[in-house]
Write an enzyme that holds these catalytic residues in place. Structure first.
Site, PDB file in Angstrom:
ATOM      1  N   ASP A   1       0.308  -9.606   6.953  1.00 42.14           N
ATOM      2  CA  ASP A   1       0.613 -10.582   8.005  1.00 42.14           C
ATOM      3  C   ASP A   1       0.783 -11.979   7.395  1.00 42.14           C
ATOM      4  O   ASP A   1       1.108 -12.940   8.093  1.00 42.14           O
ATOM      5  CB  ASP A   1      -0.437 -10.562   9.127  1.00 42.14           C
ATOM      6  CG  ASP A   1      -1.822 -10.937   8.645  1.00 42.14           C
ATOM      7  OD1 ASP A   1      -2.019 -11.129   7.425  1.00 42.14           O
ATOM      8  OD2 ASP A   1      -2.731 -11.046   9.511  1.00 42.14           O
ATOM      9  N   SER A   2       0.610 -12.076   6.057  1.00 46.17           N
ATOM     10  CA  SER A   2       0.995 -13.289   5.333  1.00 46.17           C
ATOM     11  C   SER A   2       2.492 -13.539   5.517  1.00 46.17           C
ATOM     12  O   SER A   2       2.988 -14.625   5.203  1.00 46.17           O
ATOM     13  CB  SER A   2       0.661 -13.159   3.843  1.00 46.17           C
ATOM     14  OG  SER A   2       1.101 -11.920   3.331  1.00 46.17           O
TER      15      SER A   2
ATOM     16  N   ASP B   1      -0.183  -4.230   7.765  1.00 49.40           N
ATOM     17  CA  ASP B   1      -1.294  -5.063   8.225  1.00 49.40           C
ATOM     18  C   ASP B   1      -1.263  -5.094   9.746  1.00 49.40           C
ATOM     19  O   ASP B   1      -0.210  -5.388  10.341  1.00 49.40           O
ATOM     20  CB  ASP B   1      -1.062  -6.501   7.715  1.00 49.40           C
ATOM     21  CG  ASP B   1      -2.299  -7.109   7.127  1.00 49.40           C
ATOM     22  OD1 ASP B   1      -3.367  -6.490   7.190  1.00 49.40           O
ATOM     23  OD2 ASP B   1      -2.180  -8.222   6.579  1.00 49.40           O
TER      24      ASP B   1
ATOM     25  N   LYS C   1      -4.041  -1.734   7.635  1.00 51.14           N
ATOM     26  CA  LYS C   1      -5.168  -2.555   7.147  1.00 51.14           C
ATOM     27  C   LYS C   1      -5.709  -3.368   8.307  1.00 51.14           C
ATOM     28  O   LYS C   1      -4.911  -3.909   9.101  1.00 51.14           O
ATOM     29  CB  LYS C   1      -4.714  -3.481   6.012  1.00 51.14           C
ATOM     30  CG  LYS C   1      -5.837  -4.407   5.523  1.00 51.14           C
ATOM     31  CD  LYS C   1      -5.495  -5.104   4.215  1.00 51.14           C
ATOM     32  CE  LYS C   1      -4.646  -6.327   4.375  1.00 51.14           C
ATOM     33  NZ  LYS C   1      -5.214  -7.387   5.225  1.00 51.14           N
TER      34      LYS C   1
ATOM     35  N   GLU D   1      -8.664  -6.456   9.287  1.00 51.62           N
ATOM     36  CA  GLU D   1      -9.629  -7.439   8.788  1.00 51.62           C
ATOM     37  C   GLU D   1     -10.954  -7.281   9.521  1.00 51.62           C
ATOM     38  O   GLU D   1     -10.977  -6.909  10.706  1.00 51.62           O
ATOM     39  CB  GLU D   1      -9.080  -8.865   9.008  1.00 51.62           C
ATOM     40  CG  GLU D   1      -7.901  -9.168   8.118  1.00 51.62           C
ATOM     41  CD  GLU D   1      -7.417 -10.607   8.268  1.00 51.62           C
ATOM     42  OE1 GLU D   1      -8.118 -11.446   8.879  1.00 51.62           O
ATOM     43  OE2 GLU D   1      -6.320 -10.889   7.759  1.00 51.62           O
TER      44      GLU D   1
ATOM     45  N   GLU E   1     -11.383 -10.401  -0.352  1.00 51.64           N
ATOM     46  CA  GLU E   1     -10.626 -11.647  -0.530  1.00 51.64           C
ATOM     47  C   GLU E   1     -11.576 -12.828  -0.726  1.00 51.64           C
ATOM     48  O   GLU E   1     -12.485 -13.051   0.090  1.00 51.64           O
ATOM     49  CB  GLU E   1      -9.701 -11.893   0.689  1.00 51.64           C
ATOM     50  CG  GLU E   1      -8.898 -13.183   0.537  1.00 51.64           C
ATOM     51  CD  GLU E   1      -7.714 -13.312   1.490  1.00 51.64           C
ATOM     52  OE1 GLU E   1      -7.389 -12.348   2.209  1.00 51.64           O
ATOM     53  OE2 GLU E   1      -7.113 -14.404   1.497  1.00 51.64           O
TER      54      GLU E   1
HETATM   55  O1  KIV Z   1      -1.559 -10.528   4.590  1.00 51.95           O
HETATM   56  C1  KIV Z   1      -1.737 -10.353   3.376  1.00 51.95           C
HETATM   57  O2  KIV Z   1      -0.857 -10.598   2.544  1.00 51.95           O
HETATM   58  C2  KIV Z   1      -3.029  -9.842   2.952  1.00 51.95           C
HETATM   59  C3  KIV Z   1      -3.310  -9.851   1.481  1.00 51.95           C
HETATM   60  C4  KIV Z   1      -3.763 -11.199   1.094  1.00 51.95           C
HETATM   61  C5  KIV Z   1      -4.283  -8.818   1.102  1.00 51.95           C
HETATM   62  O3  KIV Z   1      -3.829  -9.472   3.741  1.00 51.95           O
END
Ligand code: KIV
Length: 281
Positions: free
Chosen positions: A41-42, A80, A110, A112, A179
């Site tokens: 989600d970056s 994500d 993934k 969080e 992280e």
């Molecule tokens: O969103 C992302 O790119 C991430 C990585 C930093 C692991 O969660």
């Protein structure tokens, strides 16, 4: 690459993971032999120009995961789960996770860490969807953990991280991202669980490493965290290429005959002899 193959790599060799958000980058990352590709989600920050990962939703994440899927042949593809796609309602979180597998072709999701993380993770895993956990600095809830800073520097906070990792393993996560965690705490966590830890700003003792691809290629100038190593600096190269194009076009140097199509002289004469009306009739 499968989830089980990733789990089996622990203790054998270091695991590699990078983010990708579109087809051409995914194709390159996959071709380089990276074990896992994360559609992070970056995306919000490094591709869409937003100021927070909380500003992307299911629509954007599905769209980009589909594009990445088309470029990936061998790597494990992880999507994500975006903010509010799993925090609001456990039932909804399972449906959203399923969409990443069924509609976009991801092999895992993934999530969080957040207060109900274990309940939600357990439900998603019971539905047959592999889950990668993410603890330490969790950008979606950064406001609740004191901002974008290293987590687990005090004994009490470090203990909580260790407990979170153990609980996520118990729920059935196949790997956990750590992280911004001190390297020795990451080492402790890595030693206490049987599933791989994937570090980002978590030092060398993790089972694997992940970076945001735009950061490591020098394609995101706004902010470069301390833990990012730039393996290439592409921004100046791109800027130079774009400036060269601009200059050559304005100076009528591009396109020259090498980049143009020709026509035989006799055909051109025939066309010139034709009476072509300006109004197209
Ligand atoms: O969103 C992302 O790119 C991430 C990585 C930093 C692991 O969660």
């Amino acid at each position: 690459m499968t989830v089980n193959e990733i789990k089996n790599l622990k203790g054998r060799r270091k695991i590699t993971m990078l983010t990708a958000y579109d087809y051409p980058m995914a194709e390159l990352v996959d071709r380089a032999g990276i074990d896992m590709i994360l559609v992070g989600d970056s995306l919000a920050n490094v591709v869409l120009g937003l100021d927070s990962t909380t500003k992307v939703g299911m629509a954007e994440m599905l769209h980009h995961t589909k594009a990445v899927r088309r470029g990936v042949k061998n790597s494990l593809l992880i999507a994500d789960m975006p903010y509010n796609s799993y925090q609001l309602d456990p039932g909804e979180s399972v449906k959203n996770a399923q969409r990443f597998l069924n509609e976009a072709g991801a092999q895992a999701v993934k999530v969080e860490w957040f207060e109900q993380c274990l309940e939600v993770t357990g439900k998603i895993i019971k539905a047959g969807i592999p889950v990668m956990g993410h603890i330490g600095l969790t950008p979606q809830t950064a406001d609740k953990i004191g901002g974008f800073k290293v987590q687990g520097r005090e004994a009490k906070a470090a203990r909580i991280l260790i407990e979170q990792a153990i609980e996520l393993e118990k729920q059935g996560c196949f790997a956990i991202v750590l992280e911004c965690v001190p390297d020795k705490i990451a080492a402790l966590i890595t030693g206490k669980i049987k599933i791989p830890t994937i570090g980002i700003g978590a030092g060398a003792y993790c089972d694997g490493q992940v970076l945001v691809i735009n950061d490591m290629l020098g394609l995101f100038a706004r902010h470069t965290p301390k833990f990012v190593k730039k393996y290439a600096d592409l921004s100046p190269l791109i800027l130079k290429a774009v400036e060269d194009f601009k200059n050559e076009v304005t100076q009528v140097k591009f396109p020259d005959s090498q980049y143009s199509f020709s026509i035989k002289e006799e055909e051109l004469k025939k066309i010139e002899a034709l009476e072509i009306k300006q109004d197209g009739n």
